[in-house]
Design a protein around this motif. Structure first.
Motif, mmCIF file in Angstrom:
data_model
loop_
_atom_site.group_PDB
_atom_site.id
_atom_site.type_symbol
_atom_site.label_atom_id
_atom_site.label_comp_id
_atom_site.label_asym_id
_atom_site.label_seq_id
_atom_site.Cartn_x
_atom_site.Cartn_y
_atom_site.Cartn_z
ATOM 1 N N ASN A 96 0.848 -1.176 0.000
ATOM 2 C CA ASN A 96 0.000 0.000 0.000
ATOM 3 C C ASN A 96 0.888 1.232 0.000
ATOM 4 O O ASN A 96 2.097 1.148 0.174
ATOM 5 N N SER A 97 0.270 2.393 -0.227
ATOM 6 C CA SER A 97 1.041 3.632 -0.331
ATOM 7 C C SER A 97 0.945 4.482 0.920
ATOM 8 O O SER A 97 1.488 5.578 0.957
ATOM 9 N N GLU A 98 0.244 4.027 1.960
ATOM 10 C CA GLU A 98 0.033 4.823 3.160
ATOM 11 C C GLU A 98 0.487 4.041 4.376
ATOM 12 O O GLU A 98 0.021 2.927 4.625
ATOM 13 N N THR A 99 1.400 4.623 5.124
ATOM 14 C CA THR A 99 1.841 3.982 6.350
ATOM 15 C C THR A 99 0.819 4.220 7.455
ATOM 16 O O THR A 99 -0.083 5.058 7.334
ATOM 17 N N THR A 100 0.971 3.503 8.550
ATOM 18 C CA THR A 100 0.050 3.670 9.671
ATOM 19 C C THR A 100 0.150 5.072 10.252
ATOM 20 O O THR A 100 -0.866 5.680 10.619
ATOM 21 N N ALA A 101 1.360 5.617 10.329
ATOM 22 C CA ALA A 101 1.529 6.978 10.846
ATOM 23 C C ALA A 101 0.863 8.003 9.931
ATOM 24 O O ALA A 101 0.240 8.960 10.395
ATOM 25 N N PHE A 118 6.860 0.387 5.507
ATOM 26 C CA PHE A 118 6.412 1.270 4.432
ATOM 27 C C PHE A 118 5.597 0.528 3.381
ATOM 28 O O PHE A 118 5.464 0.979 2.252
ATOM 29 N N GLY A 119 5.065 -0.614 3.742
ATOM 30 C CA GLY A 119 4.125 -1.292 2.868
ATOM 31 C C GLY A 119 4.694 -2.408 2.036
ATOM 32 O O GLY A 119 3.943 -3.089 1.335
ATOM 33 N N TYR A 120 6.018 -2.622 2.057
ATOM 34 C CA TYR A 120 6.575 -3.700 1.250
ATOM 35 C C TYR A 120 6.371 -5.038 1.961
ATOM 36 O O TYR A 120 6.676 -5.167 3.150
#
Length: 698
Positions: A237-242, A411-413
């Motif tokens: 995804n392109s959005e981190t939890t932060a 970072f989604g990887y």
């Protein structure tokens, strides 16, 4: 020919180089326990619970509200100058009110804020879980690093007592300078200090894993080694939890502005019913029904509303800036994590090469010690310390690469398993060779002197290599004693599943190369020619590519494929396609073993060259000298300049007409002389199927 069915090897091979211990805990199992046991996650979960309860409260207190009152009393009145009158009264009022304008807006605003806080609390819980997962993964990697640092140190220290004694004796004899002896002593001090530090780190990390998972330190055993790699080609995804948390803050401010209307004006719609009763009026009851709107507002309403609007605009802009900042930090962090991962990959490869070179230096110093007098013993000690340092560096780079993958996962990887072995098995390189090992002089006689009269280069197929890898010195000695200068080495499934395999193969190759013996990797299975199984062959070649084999020999036996000989043309093409695919990924020269019947193909030489084959190994199942010589002449013509070798059998299971098993080495020596006379200096090499059978010949 006799060889193991390779299909039995595939499940073990492609699950990775190391087979996990039965019932061993893996990272996945530990991560599943985080939500229930990690203190930070449990804390945030309670915050979510509180937020949900507040939302329920705000929803329950919004909208219509009931109100009421009850009154009663007794009254004394002066009727005339001389008399009074007493009576009692009581009554009640009940009603309902509904907030309007600003009052309703305030209720709605509190409800919206509670809704947004519930969502934000859930996001913070997810962030806490993400941080706990990262902490767990890092501790997991660090635990294995500490354990392998301990094992490396213990392996290096295995000869500390002997080394100190030898150095002391040589110093007393004036053969070693005091400064050099002191330097060597410091190596062992360093290793002991590192061992103690690794022990302490192991205990601390076990306690941390126990805290995060709720398992006792003893319940954390055994543990699978971490094998973490990031798939840079497909971020999840392109959005981190932060970043998601910052976005929720922006959405909360937007919802707050939408909910805020008519600030400063308090108003309510009320509907009430009153009932009263007085005793002096013949117990008459009075009743009233009322409806009305109540409101209030400050004198400076305009100023108030302007300040509220300014605050809302500032809060919204702050939330927007926070979201933009979070996205920028996420993008920058992702780029930095990607660069760190790529750098770690490159440095890991460099560390592997340095460790391999240092391992070779240890082997060379051990060999020189057995042959040359002088300071070779001190040089061996230095080589061992250099290897210990190189192995330590490789271990650190391995941990760095694992942690770089962990950072990318934030970072989604996605993390994917990798066959990258733990470099812990390097400890075996630091173990001394057996004291009773033969001297180097006895093991390095020129091949020509031990060739038992063979006039041509000779080699052998070795399908079962367990004993060979267990004792490389003895194996190479036996090859040389039999006049074998080329070995085609096969591996089975249990070996391919061992994490120690690369180290053992490196040791064998170093020993063989030091004594002039070439070793090629031997792979053989007819099913690899199918489109479904061919990728497995290529994966295996890539997996072993870092090792310095002298060649790759594919013994695919197209005749064992389903459909032979009815589909001969199609199977032959599949054979050539497989050779071509293997040549494209192999770092070593490719050779192909095949039956002599294929020499009848008019385009064989061109087809093999186009497939990338650099040597042909022609199998001849005949012990008749005339047949072998005739086949050699045919190979010379058919292969048209392509280098080739002949393969004969020493297998006792075959008839005497097809095997030299009962004819012995003298007949093979006679055949070799005949080949030399027939072809001269260009006589082909002679391979035997198999090494174990040839070794037993008289």
């Amino acid at each position: 020919m006799t060889k193991p069915p390779f299909l039995l090897l595939m499940p073990a091979l492609f699950s990775g180089l190391a087979t996990p211990v039965a019932c061993a805990l893996g990272l996945t199992e530990l991560e599943q326990r985080l939500a229930a046991h990690a203190p930070s996650v449990a804390f945030q979960q309670q915050e979510t619970r509180i937020a949900q309860s507040r939302l329920t409260q705000r929803q329950a207190e919004s909208g219509w509200r009931l109100f009421g009152s009850v009154s009663g009393g007794r009254t004394h009145e002066i009727a005339t100058a001389d008399s009074t009158r007493s009576y009692s009264n009581h009554g009640y009022t009940v009603g309902a009110s509904y907030p309007l304008l600003g009052s309703r807006s305030q209720q709605r605003l509190r409800e919206v804020e509670a809704q947004q806080e519930t969502v934000a609390a859930g996001a913070r819980a997810a962030l806490a879980l993400d941080e706990a997962r990262t902490r767990l993964r890092r501790a997991y990697v660090a635990l294995w690093q500490a354990r392998e640092q301990k094992r490396l140190a213990e392996a290096f220290l295995s000869d500390a007592v002997q080394a100190r004694q030898v150095l002391g004796e040589r110093q007393q004899a004036g053969l070693v300078l005091p400064s050099d002896a002191q330097t060597a002593q410091s190596w062992y001090t360093l290793a002991e200090n590192r061992r103690q530090a690794a022990l302490r780190s192991e205990q601390v990390l076990l306690a941390e894993l126990s805290l995060l998972t709720g398992l006792s330190p003893s319940g954390l055993e055994p543990l699978e080694p971490p094998r973490l790699a990031a798939d840079l080609k497909r971020p999840a995804n392109s959005e981190t939890t932060a970043t998601a948390l910052a976005r929720l803050g922006l959405e909360a401010e937007q919802a707050r502005i939408r909910a805020q209307k008519a600030p400063g004006i308090e108003a309510a719609l009320t509907v009430s019913v009153s009932n009263s009763r007085e005793s002096w009026a013949s117990d008459q009851t009075g009743r009233a029904v009322q409806a009305g709107i109540n409101f209030s507002l400050p004198f400076e309403l305009g100023r108030l509303r302007s300040a509220v609007a300014e605050e809302s605009a500032a809060r919204l802009e702050q939330a927007r800036l926070g979201y933009d900042l979070a996205r920028q930090q996420s993008t920058q962090g992702r780029s930095e994590a990607e660069a760190a991962y790529v750098s770690a990959l490159a440095d890991t490869e460099y560390a592997r090469e340095q460790e391999a070179a240092a391992a070779r230096a240890v082997t060379e110093r051990r060999l020189r010690r057995a042959l040359i007098a002088g300071d070779v013993q001190e040089q061996l000690y230095r080589a061992r310390f250099n290897y210990y340092q190189a192995a330590q560096q490789r271990l650190e780079q391995w941990a760095r690469l694992q942690n770089a993958a962990v950072d990318l996962a934030r970072f989604g990887y996605p993390l994917v398993p990798t066959p990258l072995p733990l470099p812990d098995r390097m400890a075996s390189t630091l173990q001394e060779a057996p004291a009773a090992a033969p001297s180097l002089a006895a093991r390095t006689q020129p091949v020509a002197q031990t060739a038992a009269g063979l006039a041509v280069t000779s080699g052998a197929y070795l399908w079962n290599s367990h004993s060979t890898l267990a004792d490389p010195d003895a194996a190479v000695m036996a090859w040389q004693a039999a006049g074998i200068s080329r070995i085609l080495l096969g591996l089975d499934g249990s070996q391919l599943a061992e994490a120690e395999l690369p180290v053992r193969l490196q040791a064998l190759l170093d020993t063989a190369h030091a004594r002039g013996v070439k070793v090629s990797l031997l792979l053989g299975d007819a099913d690899w020619m199918t489109l479904q199984e061919r990728p497995r062959l290529l994966a295996l070649i890539r997996q072993l590519a870092p090792l310095p084999f002298d060649g790759l020999n594919l013994d695919l036996e197209v005749e064992q494929s389903k459909g032979w000989p009815e589909e001969r043309a199609a199977l032959r093409q599949a054979w050539l396609d497989t050779l071509r695919a293997a040549a494209a990924v192999s770092p070593w020269p490719l050779a192909a073993t095949f039956h002599h019947r294929h020499l009848d193909s008019p385009d064989l030489a061109d087809a093999l060259r186009a497939a990338g084959v650099q040597e042909a190994c022609v199998m001849i199942f005949s012990s008749r000298r005339a047949t072998v010589l005739a086949t050699e002449r045919k190979a010379f013509q058919s292969l048209a300049g392509l280098p080739y070798s002949l393969v004969v059998s020493a297998e006792p299971a075959l008839p005497v007409s097809e095997s030299f098993a009962t004819l012995g080495r003298q007949q093979i020596a006679t055949l070799a002389q005949a080949l030399l006379r027939q072809r001269g200096a260009a006589a082909p090499a002679l391979y035997f199927q198999t090494w174990q059978d040839y070794q037993g010949l008289k």
